[in-house]
Design an enzyme around this catalytic site. Structure first.
Site, short mmCIF file in Angstrom:
data_model
loop_
_atom_site.label_atom_id
_atom_site.label_comp_id
_atom_site.label_asym_id
_atom_site.label_seq_id
_atom_site.Cartn_x
_atom_site.Cartn_y
_atom_site.Cartn_z
N PHE A 57 0.86 -1.20 0.00
CA PHE A 57 0.00 0.00 0.00
C PHE A 57 0.88 1.24 0.00
CE2 PHE A 57 0.52 1.69 4.30
CZ PHE A 57 1.08 0.60 4.97
N CYS A 58 0.26 2.39 -0.29
CA CYS A 58 0.95 3.67 -0.17
C CYS A 58 -0.12 4.69 0.19
CB CYS A 58 1.68 4.04 -1.46
SG CYS A 58 0.59 4.27 -2.88
N LYS A 59 0.06 5.93 -0.23
CA LYS A 59 -0.92 6.95 0.13
C LYS A 59 -2.27 6.64 -0.53
CE LYS A 59 -1.37 11.99 0.26
NZ LYS A 59 -0.74 13.26 -0.17
N SER B 197 -2.37 3.96 -2.99
CA SER B 197 -2.14 2.61 -3.52
C SER B 197 -1.85 2.54 -5.01
CB SER B 197 -3.25 1.64 -3.13
OG SER B 197 -2.95 1.08 -1.85
#
Lengths: 561, 561
Positions: free
Chosen positions: B522-524, B526
Site C-alpha cells: 500500500f501507499c498513500k 495505492s
C-alpha cells in the site's frame, strides 16, 4: 528475466512517460528507453498559469510527484524500471533498419537506438507569429516551466504592470486571470471577433466575455497583432486597430503538432500524425500519441481534428502500451471537450458547436438555457447552457457552458459520455441525475435544457437566441413582452421598450398585445417567457416566441434600478 | 377554446403540479383540477433540513417561486391555468363511473369529481415506528414545512440541546448536519450496523461514517430504538443497547408509498402503485407518479424498486402529461441515484451496490479507488470511489462516492448516464472528460477507477478491499509492505507492523520480503501499492496484492506522527 522487445519512446511529457510506465507494469520484460531533448521531463505544463497566479510557490512542484519525488531519470529507472535520456534529440528514423539516430546535446555526440517498436510522443509547439519584435525581451510563450518561472520573476523584479496577451483561447484566458490576480492591467488581443474562436459559438462567447470584462480585462476583439514595439524590450503591442502600451506580451495563438520527424520518415501526416484506434501510424511498428497526432472524432459527425490536451495524451499512452503488450484497448476518439476557469467563471464545450455542425452540413436544432444550478433557497449560482442536437434522430451533438456555477464541469462530462454513447435528448433527460438541494434543483439543468430543445423540435417552444433577438429588436421587428413581476422590473431591465404584463395577469390582459405583430416574451430565465408564448398561442396569437435564457442569459448590457 | 378532457390530479407536491403545468402548456384545452388534503401545495420538501440548519430564514421560501410568488390556488389558476382545491381529500375512486369522491375538509362536505384521466400523485408517508412515546412532544418527523418550522422554533424557545435521530439514511444525515451546525449534540441511532444501509456498501459506509464521527456526531449503529421515554415530552431514547438522554427526537426510518386509495380501487400495487413506462397503472385511464409508485430499473439487472425522490417525481409528471396529450415520451426508469451532503462530505451512489448485485446473483468485480480530485498543485480534495461492474461484459453496474470533493456529484451523473446507455468500463474510461487543473487531474478519477477495475478483471491488479485487508491483517495472514517515502511514514501510518521499502528502492531491496507469504502493498492512494505488486510479480513473487485506496481510502483509524 527474459529480454523482451526494445521500445524506444521519443518525447518525455504526458504520452511518453505514460506509455513507458504502463508498459513496464503490464509487460515487465520490455526494454524501454525514453529520450527527450529537454533537460526536464514529465512536467505538468497545464499548471504553468497557476504558478504565475501564485497558486503554488515552487516551480519544481510541476516536475515532482504528489509526494515530492523529482521525476528524474534516476526516478524513472528505480521506481518505474525504464531508461530516460534527457537532452537527447531524435534526428531521424530509419524505418528499414528500425533505428533512430539520436544526438546527445550535452556532448554533441550522435548514436543510434535500435527499436522493435517506436513511439512518437513529440508533442506540439506554440505557434510563433511572424511579427516584428516577437523575440524581444519580456515576450513570453507559456509552454515550459522556464517560461512561467521567468515571467513570474520578471514581473517582480522589473515591476511589470501592463500585460498584453495575444490570443483569447484557453491559455490566454487562464493567463488573463493569473496576471489580473497578480495586479497587472490585462489586455487580450484576439484576431477573431469573439473569445475562444472555434471553441465556443458567438452567443456563448459573448456571454462569457461580458463577465471577463467585468473583471477588468480589456478584450480587444477583431484586432490582429501587427508588431511588438520597443527597443529590444517590449514597450507596446501594435494591432490593426490600436497600439497598446505593454510591459510584457504573452503569445498563445495556437499549437502546431511536432510531426516533422514523422513526415521526414514518410509517415502519413495531416495536420498531425495520422493514427488508427490503436495509435499506430502508417507504419505498424511506429505508434504516435499526444499533441503530435490528429485525433479521430468519436462519432461519424465530424472529421479528425487536432485537439492537443494532456488528458488525451494520457489516454493515448495507455492505448499504445496495451497494444504493444498484446492487450489491445482501442481508443474511441475524442469529442473535443475543453474547459477553462476564467476568474470565477467556468467555461467549456464538448462535441460540435452550432457553427461547426452547420459547416458540416448537419441538420440541427439548438437552444440556450440559463438559470440557477440549485434550488433558490440554497446558494444557487447561475450558468448558461447551449445545446445542439441532430434534427433527424435527436442525438446530442454538443453542449457549451458558461457561468459562475462549477456544475458546468459535470454537465460537460455527462454530455461527453452521452455523445460517445450515441444518446438522444430523451435519454439525456431521463438520466437518473443526483438530486439533493446542495447539489442541484429537482430537475437537473442539463435535463431542463434537453427538455427545452425537445420542445423546440416538437414545435412547442419557439425559442429565439439572444443574438437573433437583439437583431430583431433593434430592427424594430418585434414587440417585447416582459412577463416578470413589478419588483423584478424595478431591479433590472432590458434596455428597450417593453409591454409589461406579469405572467399571472396575462390571461386577463393579453388584449394589450397586438395580434398582427411578432411578439418576443421573456422573464428572468424565460421559463415564464415560454409559458407566456404557450398561453398566447392557446388564445390564437400565432406570432409569439421567447428570448432563450431570459435576462440571466442575456449576453449584452442590461439596465439596473 | 374547445373544452378538452377532464383531468383530475390527486396530490399537490412535485408530480401533481408538474403534470398539471406541463399539460396546460402542451394541451391548453385540457380541464385540469388538482386536489390535495393539505392546506399548502407544491412545497420544496427537500429543503426542510436546510431551513432547520439556518440556510434561509422564512419557511415560506419553500412554498414560493424563485421570484417570491406564493404557490397558492390563485397562482395556479392565473399563471398556470388550472384549478387547485386544497384541504380536499380523495375518499375513493369509482373506475366504472370514472369519478372520484372527495371531501372538503374545511366544510366537511362530500362531492364527486368526474374525470377522463385520473392522476394519482398521492406521495409517500414517513414510517412511524410502533414504539412507546412516538407521539410525545418534541418528537418530529421531517416531511412537511410545519415540522421544520416547529422544530426550529422549539429549539430556540425551549433551548433544546440534545438531539437523537432515529435512522441514518439521507434525512438522518442531513438533519445530523443541520442540528450539529445549530449547536446541538447529535446522536444517530441506526438499527443496521452501518450508515445508509441498503444505499451504500459496508466499506463505503464505514469510510463516510469515520468523517461524520469526526464532526462530533455519535453514531449508534446496530441499535434499535425501543422506546421514547419521558412524561408526555421527550426525555430520552432507549435502544436495544443504551438509553440516550434527549431533548428532541427526529424519526426518519423510511418512507412508505401512499397507495391505499389505489389498492382500494383495485389497481395493481406491489410496495407502491405499479406503472408502465408511460406511468399508466393497471387501469389505462389512471396514471400514477411520484413517491406513491414503484419504479422500473433502467436495465435488466434489477427488479423494480421503491425509491421516492423529487427528481423522479418531476420526471413522472412530464411523462404523464405527454402521454395524456398524445405526445408520449416513455420513462426509461431509474438507476437508484442518491446523494447527500453530510457536513463537508459528498456521499452518494447510483446503480447497484456490491451487496445488491451479489444478492441478484450477478457475477461481478469491484474496486475502490481513493485520491485527489485535482492535480496536487491545486486545491485538491480527496474522495473515494467504489465501482461495480459485470464480469461477463464489463458493463458498469454501479458506483458509490464519499469524500471532501464535490466532484463525486458529477461522477455519479456520468455513471448514471453510462448505466442507462449500457456502457462498459472501456467506454467509460474513454469518455472525453473535461480537463483543466482547476477541475480535475489529466486522468479523470472516474476513468482511473475504471482502469483499476479493468486491471483487476484482466488479472493485472490484485486489489483487496480495506475491509478484507483488515480481516487478513488482524488474522496474521499477511505481510504489509508500505511503499511510501520515509517522510510520509513519519506523518501517518497504519496501526500495524509493516515492512517499509519505498517504491524506488523495491527493485534493490525486495529480498527483504518473504516469497512464501501473502504480501499486501500500500501507499498513500495505492498507486505505488499496485506498482509494487507488479514489480514483485515480475520478479517471481506470486502472492502479492495491494490495499485498494491506500491510506487516503482507509476507513479505519490511522496513527499520526
Amino acid at each position: 528475466m527474459a529480454q523482451g522487445p526494445r521500445i524506444v519512446i521519443i518525447g518525455g511529457v504526458a504520452c511518453g512517460p505514460k506509455t513507458a510506465c504502463r508498459l513496464k507494469r503490464i509487460m515487465p520484460e520490455s526494454q524501454v528507453t525514453l529520450i527527450d531533448r529537454d533537460r526536464i521531463v514529465s512536467y505538468g505544463a497545464c499548471g504553468l498559469p497557476y504558478y504565475v497566479e501564485g497558486q503554488f510557490e515552487n516551480i519544481e512542484t510541476l516536475t515532482h510527484t504528489p509526494v515530492g519525488i523529482a521525476r528524474t531519470p534516476a526516478f524513472f529507472d528505480q521506481a518505474k524500471g525504464f531508461t530516460v535520456h534527457t537532452q537527447t534529440e531524435a534526428l531521424s528514423i530509419d524505418r528499414e533498419a528500425k533505428s533512430v539516430q539520436v544526438k546527445d546535446l550535452a556532448n554533441d555526440t550522435i548514436s543510434t537506438l535500435a527499436y522493435d517498436k517506436l513511439v512518437l510522443a513529440t508533442g506540439g509547439s506554440a505557434f510563433k507569429p511572424p511579427i516584428p519584435g516577437i523575440d524581444f525581451e519580456n515576450v513570453w510563450f507559456m509552454t515550459h516551466p522556464d517560461h512561467a518561472e521567468s515571467m513570474a520573476a520578471q514581473i517582480q523584479q522589473q515591476g511589470l504592470k501592463r500585460a498584453v496577451l495575444i490570443g483569447a483561447g484557453f491559455i490566454g484566458l487562464e493567463m488573463a486571470e493569473a496576471l489580473t490576480l497578480q495586479g497587472l492591467d490585462v489586455t487580450v488581443v484576439e484576431m477573431e471577433d469573439q473569445i475562444m474562436p472555434g471553441l465556443l459559438d458567438e452567443d456563448m462567447a459573448t456571454y462569457a466575455a461580458k463577465h471577463i470584462r467585468s473583471k477588468g480585462v480589456y478584450l480587444a476583439l477583431d484586432e490582429r497583432a501587427v508588431a511588438i514595439e520597443g527597443n529590444g524590450k517590449v514597450a507596446a503591442l501594435k494591432t490593426t486597430a490600436q497600439t497598446y502600451p505593454a510591459d510584457l506580451v504573452m503569445v498563445a495563438v495556437g499549437t502546431r503538432p511536432n510531426d516533422q520527424l514523422a513526415r521526414e520518415a514518410g509517415l502519413l501526416c495531416n495536420n498531425g500524425i495520422v493514427i488508427n484506434q490503436h495509435c499506430q501510424t502508417s507504419d505498424p511498428d511506429i505508434y504516435a500519441g499526444g499533441d503530435c497526432v490528429i485525433n479521430h472524432y468519436s462519432t461519424a459527425d465530424a472529421n479528425p481534428m487536432f485537439v492537443p490536451l494532456g488528458s488525451t495524451a494520457n489516454k493515448h499512452g495507455r492505448v499504445i502500451a496495451d497494444h504493444i503488450a498484446n492487450k489491445p484497448t482501442p481508443f474511441s476518439g475524442i469529442t473535443a471537450t475543453g474547459i477553462v476557469r476564467a476568474f470565477d467563471y467556468t467555461i467549456g464545450r464538448t462535441g460540435l458547436t452550432e457553427k461547426a455542425a452547420r459547416q458540416s452540413g448537419l441538420e440541427i436544432e439548438t437552444t440556450t438555457w440559463a438559470g440557477p444550478d440549485k434550488p433558490h433557497y440554497m446558494d444557487a449560482k447561475p450558468l448558461a447552457i447551449k445545446m445542439i442536437a441532430s434534427q433527424k434522430d435527436r442525438r446530442l451533438l454538443g453542449i457549451q457552458v458558461a457561468g459562475l456555477s462549477t456544475a458546468g464541469k459535470g454537465y460537460l462530462d455527462v454530455a461527453a459520455a452521452a455523445i460517445l454513447f450515441g444518446g438522444n435528448l430523451d435519454q439525456l433527460a431521463n438520466v437518473d441525475f443526483c438530486y439533493a438541494p446542495p447539489y442541484s434543483p429537482p430537475i437537473e439543468p442539463l435535463a431542463t435544457c434537453a427538455h427545452l430543445l425537445t420542445n423546440k423540435l416538437d414545435g412547442l417552444a419557439n425559442g429565439v437566441s439572444p443574438l437573433e433577438a437583439k437583431k430583431r429588436i433593434e430592427a424594430g421587428e418585434v414587440v417585447l413582452l416582459d412577463a416578470r413581476t413589478p419588483a423584478e422590473l424595478e431591479e433590472m431591465r432590458l434596455p428597450y421598450d417593453v409591454v409589461h404584463i406579469p405572467l399571472g395577469a396575462l390571461r386577463q390582459r393579453m388584449h394589450e398585445l397586438p395580434r398582427d405583430r411578432d411578439i418576443l416574451a421573456f422573464c428572468k430565465v424565460s421559463m415564464r417567457g415560454y409559458e407566456a408564448q404557450r398561453i398566447l398561442n392557446a388564445a390564437g396569437y400565432e406570432r409569439v416566441g421567447f428570448i432563450e435564457g431570459g435576462i440571466v442569459g442575456w449576453p449584452f448590457e442590461v439596465q439596473f434600478g
